[in-house]
Design an enzyme around this catalytic site. Structure first.
Site, PDB file in Angstrom:
ATOM      1  N   GLY A  95       1.721   9.314  -7.098  1.00  0.00           N
ATOM      2  CA  GLY A  95       2.909   9.706  -7.851  1.00  0.00           C
ATOM      3  C   GLY A  95       4.173   9.667  -7.021  1.00  0.00           C
ATOM      4  O   GLY A  95       4.219   9.028  -5.973  1.00  0.00           O
ATOM      5  N   ALA A  96       5.223  10.392  -7.505  1.00  0.00           N
ATOM      6  CA  ALA A  96       6.574  10.283  -6.947  1.00  0.00           C
ATOM      7  C   ALA A  96       6.904   8.787  -6.880  1.00  0.00           C
ATOM      8  O   ALA A  96       7.245   8.237  -5.832  1.00  0.00           O
ATOM      9  CB  ALA A  96       6.703  10.965  -5.590  1.00  0.00           C
ATOM     10  N   GLU A 122      10.170   1.995  -6.554  1.00  0.00           N
ATOM     11  CA  GLU A 122      10.117   0.533  -6.762  1.00  0.00           C
ATOM     12  C   GLU A 122       8.886  -0.117  -6.125  1.00  0.00           C
ATOM     13  O   GLU A 122       8.395  -1.127  -6.611  1.00  0.00           O
ATOM     14  CB  GLU A 122      11.366  -0.119  -6.172  1.00  0.00           C
ATOM     15  CG  GLU A 122      12.637   0.145  -6.932  1.00  0.00           C
ATOM     16  CD  GLU A 122      12.663  -0.547  -8.286  1.00  0.00           C
ATOM     17  OE1 GLU A 122      12.138  -1.665  -8.400  1.00  0.00           O
ATOM     18  OE2 GLU A 122      13.200   0.054  -9.223  1.00  0.00           O
ATOM     19  N   GLY A 123       8.420   0.443  -5.015  1.00  0.00           N
ATOM     20  CA  GLY A 123       7.230  -0.111  -4.355  1.00  0.00           C
ATOM     21  C   GLY A 123       6.022  -0.026  -5.273  1.00  0.00           C
ATOM     22  O   GLY A 123       5.282  -0.998  -5.456  1.00  0.00           O
ATOM     23  N   HIS A 124       5.829   1.134  -5.882  1.00  0.00           N
ATOM     24  CA  HIS A 124       4.714   1.285  -6.827  1.00  0.00           C
ATOM     25  C   HIS A 124       4.908   0.327  -8.011  1.00  0.00           C
ATOM     26  O   HIS A 124       3.955  -0.318  -8.474  1.00  0.00           O
ATOM     27  CB  HIS A 124       4.667   2.718  -7.371  1.00  0.00           C
ATOM     28  CG  HIS A 124       4.365   3.771  -6.348  1.00  0.00           C
ATOM     29  ND1 HIS A 124       5.266   4.742  -5.998  1.00  0.00           N
ATOM     30  CD2 HIS A 124       3.257   4.017  -5.604  1.00  0.00           C
ATOM     31  CE1 HIS A 124       4.737   5.552  -5.098  1.00  0.00           C
ATOM     32  NE2 HIS A 124       3.517   5.129  -4.818  1.00  0.00           N
ATOM     33  N   GLN A 164      -7.445  13.723   1.427  1.00  0.00           N
ATOM     34  CA  GLN A 164      -6.946  12.753   2.400  1.00  0.00           C
ATOM     35  C   GLN A 164      -5.801  13.318   3.254  1.00  0.00           C
ATOM     36  O   GLN A 164      -5.246  12.616   4.083  1.00  0.00           O
ATOM     37  CB  GLN A 164      -6.533  11.447   1.725  1.00  0.00           C
ATOM     38  CG  GLN A 164      -5.275  11.502   0.892  1.00  0.00           C
ATOM     39  CD  GLN A 164      -5.063  10.217   0.115  1.00  0.00           C
ATOM     40  OE1 GLN A 164      -5.818   9.910  -0.805  1.00  0.00           O
ATOM     41  NE2 GLN A 164      -4.067   9.431   0.492  1.00  0.00           N
ATOM     42  N   GLY A 223      -0.778  -1.697  -1.678  1.00  0.00           N
ATOM     43  CA  GLY A 223       0.362  -2.185  -0.906  1.00  0.00           C
ATOM     44  C   GLY A 223      -0.020  -2.440   0.545  1.00  0.00           C
ATOM     45  O   GLY A 223      -0.760  -1.659   1.141  1.00  0.00           O
TER      46      GLY A 223
HETATM   47  P1  AMP Z   1       0.923   6.214  -2.508  1.00  0.00           P
HETATM   48  O1  AMP Z   1       1.426   6.765  -3.804  1.00  0.00           O
HETATM   49  O2  AMP Z   1       1.863   6.394  -1.375  1.00  0.00           O
HETATM   50  O3  AMP Z   1      -0.496   6.630  -2.215  1.00  0.00           O
HETATM   51  O4  AMP Z   1       0.863   4.634  -2.706  1.00  0.00           O
HETATM   52  C1  AMP Z   1       0.145   4.070  -3.766  1.00  0.00           C
HETATM   53  C2  AMP Z   1       0.073   2.586  -3.550  1.00  0.00           C
HETATM   54  O5  AMP Z   1       1.382   2.051  -3.511  1.00  0.00           O
HETATM   55  C3  AMP Z   1      -0.611   2.208  -2.220  1.00  0.00           C
HETATM   56  O6  AMP Z   1      -1.401   1.057  -2.438  1.00  0.00           O
HETATM   57  C4  AMP Z   1       0.566   1.915  -1.343  1.00  0.00           C
HETATM   58  O7  AMP Z   1       0.259   1.012  -0.293  1.00  0.00           O
HETATM   59  C5  AMP Z   1       1.523   1.287  -2.328  1.00  0.00           C
HETATM   60  N1  AMP Z   1       2.886   1.358  -1.837  1.00  0.00           N
HETATM   61  C6  AMP Z   1       3.560   2.466  -1.461  1.00  0.00           C
HETATM   62  N2  AMP Z   1       4.785   2.135  -0.993  1.00  0.00           N
HETATM   63  C7  AMP Z   1       4.866   0.788  -1.072  1.00  0.00           C
HETATM   64  C8  AMP Z   1       5.868  -0.164  -0.727  1.00  0.00           C
HETATM   65  N3  AMP Z   1       7.018   0.199  -0.211  1.00  0.00           N
HETATM   66  N4  AMP Z   1       5.602  -1.474  -0.940  1.00  0.00           N
HETATM   67  C9  AMP Z   1       4.410  -1.870  -1.466  1.00  0.00           C
HETATM   68  N5  AMP Z   1       3.430  -1.021  -1.798  1.00  0.00           N
HETATM   69  C10 AMP Z   1       3.647   0.292  -1.613  1.00  0.00           C
END
Ligand code: AMP
Length: 300
Positions: free
Chosen positions: A48-49, A52-54, A78, A166
């Site tokens: 969550g939160a 754009e990356g997600h 984790q 990602g």
């Molecule tokens: P998280 O919510 O941080 O656990 O991330 C969820 C997914 O989004 C994971 O596969 C991350 O690697 C991916 N992710 C987070 N930030 C980015 C980013 N800046 N660019 C690409 N993928 C991302």
């Protein structure tokens, strides 16, 4: 007052257009029905939160999957640091609004902790081998067992054909590939490009915790990685490492946790750059008290 409360209601009604499942039973029957059509399912696991990356992962998933399941779950197992878990941003309402704006063939799975762990919030242990003992595995004890535990369960509930991760969390991407091999889950793991702010800072939910000054300083992480890439052809690994350490020591806000140059397949540290293999550079650093990671491909 009346006006404000009406807006709130409309806003809430709007959000209901995104299908959100909190329970695995309902999620499961929705997916089973979808699978009867013969169409595939993609999954994007997140905590969550959303940013754009997600969204870039979801967008890629939509290109090859008829239905995309986005999970939003801050996974307690984790986190090796309880304070980090507590302050991790939780913004479900904003996340749903963002998804509603951008996507129409995705559904959300947002379970409570109990739905996933019942009354036992513990990790399963996985034999990931050497890749789990380095970098994130070394500095965040138990982290990858926690990641493996949640993803194994999510993949069991959703049974996706493909799951999108990602490359920002490059080591995690390798671990997940190993996980589906160990657990014999038939999921194709797709690595997706790192999405960055205009400053070069890799987008992260944790960036929300950075002060403006810390954001500015944090963009140095990617600049250093780019410098490392350009030096990789001409300088020794030892000299590059020394240079990176110096850069961080000079900085009043950033604190380096590790810098590593490693083989991109098995994450073995590289001391001699005359390798034919693919190499990658990795950084973990704190900006104030916020932990950030980033990495870059050096020779491919
Ligand atoms: P998280 O919510 O941080 O656990 O991330 C969820 C997914 O989004 C994971 O596969 C991350 O690697 C991916 N992710 C987070 N930030 C980015 C980013 N800046 N660019 C690409 N993928 C991302």
């Amino acid at each position: 007052m009346q006006f404000a409360s009406n807006i709130l209601v409309l806003h809430d009604l709007n959000l209901q257009l995104v299908q959100v499942f909190h329970h695995k039973k309902e999620l499961n029957s929705f997916i089973e029905n979808h699978k009867k059509t013969g169409e595939n399912v993609g999954m994007v696991p997140t905590m969550g939160a959303l940013h754009e990356g997600h969204l870039s992962l979801i967008s890629l998933a939509q290109k090859s999957c008829a239905l995309v399941v986005v999970s939003i779950f801050v996974n307690p197992t984790q986190f090796n640091n309880p304070e980090d878990l507590e302050k991790y941003p939780r913004t479900l309402k904003d996340d749903l609004a963002l998804l509603k704006k951008s996507f129409d063939n995705c559904i959300i799975f947002a379970p409570e902790v109990q739905e996933i762990y019942n009354d036992s919030i513990t990790s399963e242990h996985f034999e990931f081998g050497e890749i789990a003992s380095k970098m994130e595995g070394k500095y965040r004890a138990g982290h990858f067992d926690g990641v493996g535990t949640i993803l194994k369960r999510l993949f069991e509930f959703v049974k996706p054909d493909k799951a999108f991760f990602g490359l920002k969390d490059y080591q995690q991407y390798l671990i997940v590939k190993k996980l589906v091999e160990i657990t014999q889950q038939n999921v194709e793991i797709i690595g997706c490009p790192i999405n960055r702010e205009a400053s070069g800072l890799a987008r992260s939910s944790r960036n929300k915790q950075l002060s403006e000054e810390a954001q500015t300083q944090a963009s140095l992480i990617y600049k250093i990685l780019q410098e490392v890439k350009s030096e990789f052809g001409t300088k020794s690994v030892a000299d590059i490492k020394k240079g990176v350490k110096n850069e961080f020591e000079k900085n009043p806000i950033l604190k380096l946790e590790y810098f590593e140059i490693s083989d991109a397949d098995d994450l073995e540290p590289i001391s001699n750059k005359n390798t034919q293999n693919k190499s990658r550079a990795f950084i973990a650093a704190y900006a104030n008290n916020v932990r950030l990671i980033d990495n870059i491909a050096l020779n491919y």
